[in-house]
Design an enzyme around this catalytic site. Structure first.
Site, PDB file in Angstrom:
ATOM      1  N   HIS A  36      51.075 -80.446 -67.096  1.00 48.54           N
ATOM      2  CA  HIS A  36      49.653 -80.112 -67.228  1.00 48.54           C
ATOM      3  C   HIS A  36      48.765 -81.292 -67.541  1.00 48.54           C
ATOM      4  O   HIS A  36      47.556 -81.196 -67.509  1.00 48.54           O
ATOM      5  CB  HIS A  36      49.450 -79.065 -68.325  1.00 48.54           C
ATOM      6  CG  HIS A  36      49.600 -79.639 -69.703  1.00 48.54           C
ATOM      7  ND1 HIS A  36      50.806 -79.989 -70.219  1.00 48.54           N
ATOM      8  CD2 HIS A  36      48.686 -79.957 -70.656  1.00 48.54           C
ATOM      9  CE1 HIS A  36      50.654 -80.477 -71.443  1.00 48.54           C
ATOM     10  NE2 HIS A  36      49.370 -80.472 -71.731  1.00 48.54           N
TER      11      HIS A  36
HETATM   12  N1  UDP Z   1      54.218 -72.707 -73.629  1.00 46.52           N
HETATM   13  C1  UDP Z   1      54.149 -71.350 -73.457  1.00 46.52           C
HETATM   14  N2  UDP Z   1      54.179 -70.843 -72.188  1.00 46.52           N
HETATM   15  C2  UDP Z   1      54.301 -71.632 -71.091  1.00 46.52           C
HETATM   16  C3  UDP Z   1      54.397 -73.031 -71.270  1.00 46.52           C
HETATM   17  C4  UDP Z   1      54.350 -73.544 -72.548  1.00 46.52           C
HETATM   18  O1  UDP Z   1      54.059 -70.601 -74.438  1.00 46.52           O
HETATM   19  O2  UDP Z   1      54.325 -71.102 -69.969  1.00 46.52           O
HETATM   20  C5  UDP Z   1      54.151 -73.247 -74.995  1.00 46.52           C
HETATM   21  C6  UDP Z   1      55.357 -74.070 -75.396  1.00 46.52           C
HETATM   22  O3  UDP Z   1      56.331 -73.236 -75.985  1.00 46.52           O
HETATM   23  C7  UDP Z   1      54.761 -75.043 -76.392  1.00 46.52           C
HETATM   24  C8  UDP Z   1      53.305 -75.167 -75.985  1.00 46.52           C
HETATM   25  O4  UDP Z   1      53.058 -74.115 -75.060  1.00 46.52           O
HETATM   26  O5  UDP Z   1      54.812 -74.532 -77.716  1.00 46.52           O
HETATM   27  C9  UDP Z   1      53.022 -76.488 -75.335  1.00 46.52           C
HETATM   28  O6  UDP Z   1      51.717 -76.484 -74.862  1.00 46.52           O
HETATM   29  P1  UDP Z   1      51.180 -77.466 -73.747  1.00 46.52           P
HETATM   30  O7  UDP Z   1      52.317 -77.943 -72.926  1.00 46.52           O
HETATM   31  O8  UDP Z   1      50.075 -76.743 -73.047  1.00 46.52           O
HETATM   32  O9  UDP Z   1      50.489 -78.643 -74.568  1.00 46.52           O
HETATM   33  P2  UDP Z   1      51.058 -79.919 -75.342  1.00 46.52           P
HETATM   34  O10 UDP Z   1      52.178 -79.479 -76.215  1.00 46.52           O
HETATM   35  O11 UDP Z   1      51.460 -80.938 -74.328  1.00 46.52           O
HETATM   36  O12 UDP Z   1      49.895 -80.388 -76.134  1.00 46.52           O
END
Ligand code: UDP
Length: 387
Positions: A198
């Site tokens: 993402h």
């Molecule tokens: N996550 C979720 N559903 C999905 C993909 C990710 O619940 O389809 C959760 C995952 O378990 C984690 C969080 O989203 O806790 C990560 O978010 P994201 O990748 O959007 O952002 P980042 O962590 O890179 O800031």
């Protein structure tokens, strides 16, 4: 809503809702009056509402974003939060992570005379090309309370001589996972590759995104590949005119519990997500990080993940290495992120900062750590594999 409020907690995106949930629960348990603000960065059910509902959270205030570009959203969140802070006069503002929301919350708090606490402080990728890095640096520079999730993050903060008080709290990602742990797979047998992508740095860049898609195409020749697609990646696929590689199965974004169930059942995860990288290490799922650099070196030094870069061959080679030497990489290392009581430690520190008297039973028993090794068993896999 005329009562005095101790804390305004600010959340804007999916990971912020997930990682703030344990803090909110621990604050509530201590009777610290906390209101929750949604900034509208993520706003629909799949990316936000679902997560509030999963953790039984309700927004007390909701901003409506007029603009969604980087500058416009920052300006709107800053002014919306500023007005709210002037009106509600919280003693402390809390925000988590590295988004526009966090940076705007830090500035809005300081400009309205409120103290600011940063959850997940001190992460550094040492690359100023990443907008998230600027958000982290600004939020940490302005914070009165800084909750570092790991020792490396704590050291980064001490090197920067930040003004606020630094606490080594652990990462609330582990607490959140323990709030609804994934279903164990029968026989703990892993199969298939889970994908999440993402980041602006991955999907906005046409060349990089196309390299990652080609790599997924190679992996999908011999493995089930499941990709719960983030709306940003979906929009960029369309904008760049890309086709999905054959055999890659795409779904809508999953709820947190559902996502963890897929992660604990997978043989490996290919991701540019921070949270997914951390959860993979907790659950013993080897992680192929599709990043050129990372603010989360812990999984690399623990030997449960590889920094693969964003070129096709690098990703394919990293996947090959992980799948060949799977037993070495497939090890749950939950202690990288604390003892599952980060939310409690953060709430405790906030209570002390606010001068809130807490019941004796609420004070922390640091000896009573969760027995994590028995919680996350060593994984097996369905069939030995390589690419
Ligand atoms: N996550 C979720 N559903 C999905 C993909 C990710 O619940 O389809 C959760 C995952 O378990 C984690 C969080 O989203 O806790 C990560 O978010 P994201 O990748 O959007 O952002 P980042 O962590 O890179 O800031």
């Amino acid at each position: 809503m005329n009562r005095d409020v101790d804390i305004l907690a600010v959340v804007g995106t999916r990971p912020e809702a997930i990682k703030m949930a344990p803090v909110l629960k621990a604050l509530k348990r201590r009777g610290i009056v906390t209101e929750l603000v949604g900034t509208g960065q993520h706003h629909d059910w799949q990316m936000f509402g679902n997560f509030l509902s999963d953790f039984d959270l309700k927004l007390d205030h909701q901003l409506t974003l007029q603009s969604r570009d980087l500058l416009g959203s920052f300006v709107h969140i800053l002014s919306g939060l500023g007005e709210l802070f002037l009106q509600r006069k919280p003693k402390l503002v809390l925000a988590q992570g590295d988004t526009t929301t966090v940076c705007a919350a830090a500035f809005a708090a300081r400009k309205t005379g409120c103290a600011f606490g940063h959850v997940e402080a001190g992460l550094r990728a040492f690359s100023r090309e990443l907008p998230e890095e600027e958000h982290r640096i600004c939020a940490d520079a302005l914070a009165d309370l800084l909750f570092a999730p790991t020792r490396i993050a704590q050291e980064n903060l001490s090197r920067e001589h930040v003004n606020g008080q630094v606490y080594l709290s652990g990462n609330t990602v582990l607490d959140a996972l323990l709030m609804h742990p994934p279903r164990p797979v029968p026989g703990n047998a892993r199969e298939g590759i889970l994908v999440t992508l993402h980041r602006q740095e991955t999907v906005d860049d046409r060349k990089k995104f196309s390299e990652v898609l080609s790599a997924l195409g190679v992996l999908a020749r011999h493995h089930q590949v499941l990709w719960p697609m983030h709306p940003r990646a979906r929009a960029k696929m369309q904008e760049h005119g890309f086709e999905l590689p054959s055999n890659v199965q795409v779904t809508a974004p999953l709820g947190h519990g559902e996502f963890l169930n897929k992660l604990v059942a997978a043989e490996a995860v290919v991701t540019d997500s921070g949270g997914a990288q951390e959860e993979a290490a907790i659950l013993g799922t080897p992680c192929i990080a599709v990043r050129a650099c990372t603010e989360r070196p812990e999984t690399l030094t623990a030997g449960v993940g590889i920094l693969a870069g964003v070129e096709k061959q690098g990703i394919v080679d990293a996947a090959d290495e992980v799948l060949r030497n799977w037993d070495a990489y497939a090890r749950p290392v939950p202690h990288l992120y604390g003892d599952g009581r980060a939310g409690e430690k953060i709430a405790q520190a906030c209570g002390e900062f606010l001068g809130v008297t807490m019941d004796a039973e609420d004070s922390l028993d640091l000896e009573k750590v969760v027995r994590l090794e028995t919680f996350f068993p060593k994984p097996q896999r369905r069939r030995a594999g390589r690419l």
